[in-house]
Design an enzyme around this catalytic site. Sequence first.
Site, PDB file in Angstrom:
ATOM      1  N   SER A 295      -2.658 -98.922 -13.964  1.00  0.00           N
ATOM      2  CA  SER A 295      -1.240 -98.926 -14.329  1.00  0.00           C
ATOM      3  C   SER A 295      -0.411 -99.482 -13.184  1.00  0.00           C
ATOM      4  O   SER A 295      -0.560 -99.069 -12.027  1.00  0.00           O
ATOM      5  CB  SER A 295      -0.784 -97.505 -14.649  1.00  0.00           C
ATOM      6  OG  SER A 295       0.546 -97.492 -15.093  1.00  0.00           O
ATOM      7  N   CYS A 296       0.456-100.436 -13.491  1.00  0.00           N
ATOM      8  CA  CYS A 296       1.079-101.233 -12.428  1.00  0.00           C
ATOM      9  C   CYS A 296       2.596-101.118 -12.372  1.00  0.00           C
ATOM     10  O   CYS A 296       3.246-101.888 -11.674  1.00  0.00           O
ATOM     11  CB  CYS A 296       0.703-102.704 -12.633  1.00  0.00           C
ATOM     12  SG  CYS A 296       1.127-103.327 -14.294  1.00  0.00           S
ATOM     13  N   GLN A 297       3.198-100.153 -13.100  1.00  0.00           N
ATOM     14  CA  GLN A 297       4.663-100.112 -13.150  1.00  0.00           C
ATOM     15  C   GLN A 297       5.308 -99.913 -11.791  1.00  0.00           C
ATOM     16  O   GLN A 297       6.432-100.337 -11.567  1.00  0.00           O
ATOM     17  CB  GLN A 297       5.122 -99.014 -14.119  1.00  0.00           C
ATOM     18  CG  GLN A 297       5.005 -99.399 -15.585  1.00  0.00           C
ATOM     19  CD  GLN A 297       3.616 -99.188 -16.134  1.00  0.00           C
ATOM     20  OE1 GLN A 297       2.679 -98.923 -15.380  1.00  0.00           O
ATOM     21  NE2 GLN A 297       3.460 -99.304 -17.437  1.00  0.00           N
ATOM     22  N   GLY A 298       4.592 -99.279 -10.873  1.00  0.00           N
ATOM     23  CA  GLY A 298       5.151 -99.091  -9.542  1.00  0.00           C
ATOM     24  C   GLY A 298       5.346-100.390  -8.785  1.00  0.00           C
ATOM     25  O   GLY A 298       6.158-100.469  -7.856  1.00  0.00           O
ATOM     26  N   PHE A 299       4.602-101.442  -9.181  1.00  0.00           N
ATOM     27  CA  PHE A 299       4.715-102.742  -8.535  1.00  0.00           C
ATOM     28  C   PHE A 299       5.462-103.759  -9.397  1.00  0.00           C
ATOM     29  O   PHE A 299       5.735-104.872  -8.964  1.00  0.00           O
ATOM     30  CB  PHE A 299       3.319-103.328  -8.254  1.00  0.00           C
ATOM     31  CG  PHE A 299       2.384-102.386  -7.565  1.00  0.00           C
ATOM     32  CD1 PHE A 299       2.669-101.905  -6.291  1.00  0.00           C
ATOM     33  CD2 PHE A 299       1.215-101.978  -8.179  1.00  0.00           C
ATOM     34  CE1 PHE A 299       1.797-101.035  -5.658  1.00  0.00           C
ATOM     35  CE2 PHE A 299       0.333-101.111  -7.550  1.00  0.00           C
ATOM     36  CZ  PHE A 299       0.635-100.639  -6.288  1.00  0.00           C
TER      37      PHE A 299
END
Length: 439
Positions: free
Chosen positions: A96-100
């Site tokens: 999961s990449c939402q932080g980036f």
Amino acid sequence: MRLGSTRPIVVDVFAGAGGLSLGFEQAGFDVVAAIEYDPTHAMVHKYNFPDTEILCRDVRGITAADVYAAASRGASRMRAVRTTLDTIDVLIGGPSCQGFSSMGRRQDDDERNDLLMHFSRLVCEVRPRAFVLENVPGLLEPRFADFRNSVFKKLRNAGYHLTGTDKWVDASDFGVPQVRKRVLVFGSLESEIPELLPTPTVRKMTVRDAFDGLPEIEAYDDLLKTDSAALNAEDVRRRIGTTSAYAANLADISAVENLGRPRLWDHELLTNSLRTVHTPEIIKRFASTQPGSVEAISRFYRLSLDSPSRTLRAGTGRERGAHTSPRPIHPTLPRVITVREAARLHGYPDWFRMSGTNWHGHRQIGNSVPPPLAKAAGDLVIRSLGHRPRRLKAKRPLGDSLWLYVRPDEAANLVDARTAELPPMRIRKESKKKMAAQH
């Protein structure tokens, strides 16, 4: 023991609906196991890959022993022989990449960022011959340098040669009619995997290429209440008679360089096409919006027939308020696109089905890797490992279509999910205010 088959074994971590799984299968891999903690997405993967062992777990609690046990069960089912594996060829995954992500707030302390650390942990514990890590270009921003370098250092210290750590690729350069930039990091214990480069002779696919042969859903009243309908004879002929090589490939009517497992499916059934009902005012606004521009009030982008789509977005999961992402406006009709049309823009074949609701279906596509991009990565890895897999001819049935419509709690029971590891519910701010006003 290690199997002597010419088809190498892959395990998909953070599998979602299965974009990476499908691309690697088409490249010649056997996807024997998949890990996905959301039961609804796990059921979609189970439907499209019924022989793959699904492990519906939070990766933070997964061990190497779990991975090998699941892979052995999947290999036994897929190859009809009892199998105990001691080597997994490739581990793939898109944490999961939402932080980036540029679509989100790019939070350094987003708890989802540590999923990248757990992917690298699994690589080091499982020790596959190779791995492929997918993420968003935001991972390469200077502010995340310390974080990503610590991950890459850990992998290098474990003996992996890395490539793709400093640049992104665009899916539109690999036959996908969508501009979608992604980072693909390759690692190998044996020798460095070459850089993933687009084929110079491949022209950009367009929305026109993707939508060719699809019917106008307005002709089917059934699609106002369900997401599938039997096509009339004219629309069956239109789908079969498409002049777009891209669309013919997805409609499963042309021979392509595809080593995937052929599926048994109903070519006369249109799926994932639930109609969205718009008000007359919205229809008027959409109709007056020029292709390639943004509608002023909704801020929805209208697709242009002769260009690739913009990046399809996923919205947020239940744990972050279940917000719907903006869906593009159809290039010639005054409505948002269907899940099937989004699937065409992503490179999913017409036999591949998402969940029956628009929210789940669009989210599953927006969160996934376009299969043609995944196949390009898989082709590169399989050549690097020295495999020449055979083409499979026997057609395999898909799963039970009822799996695509079950409630999350029903899905959790069907895939033996652990209650403590299920995605938590987050109440939206407006819902909190409403609840407070009622008490």
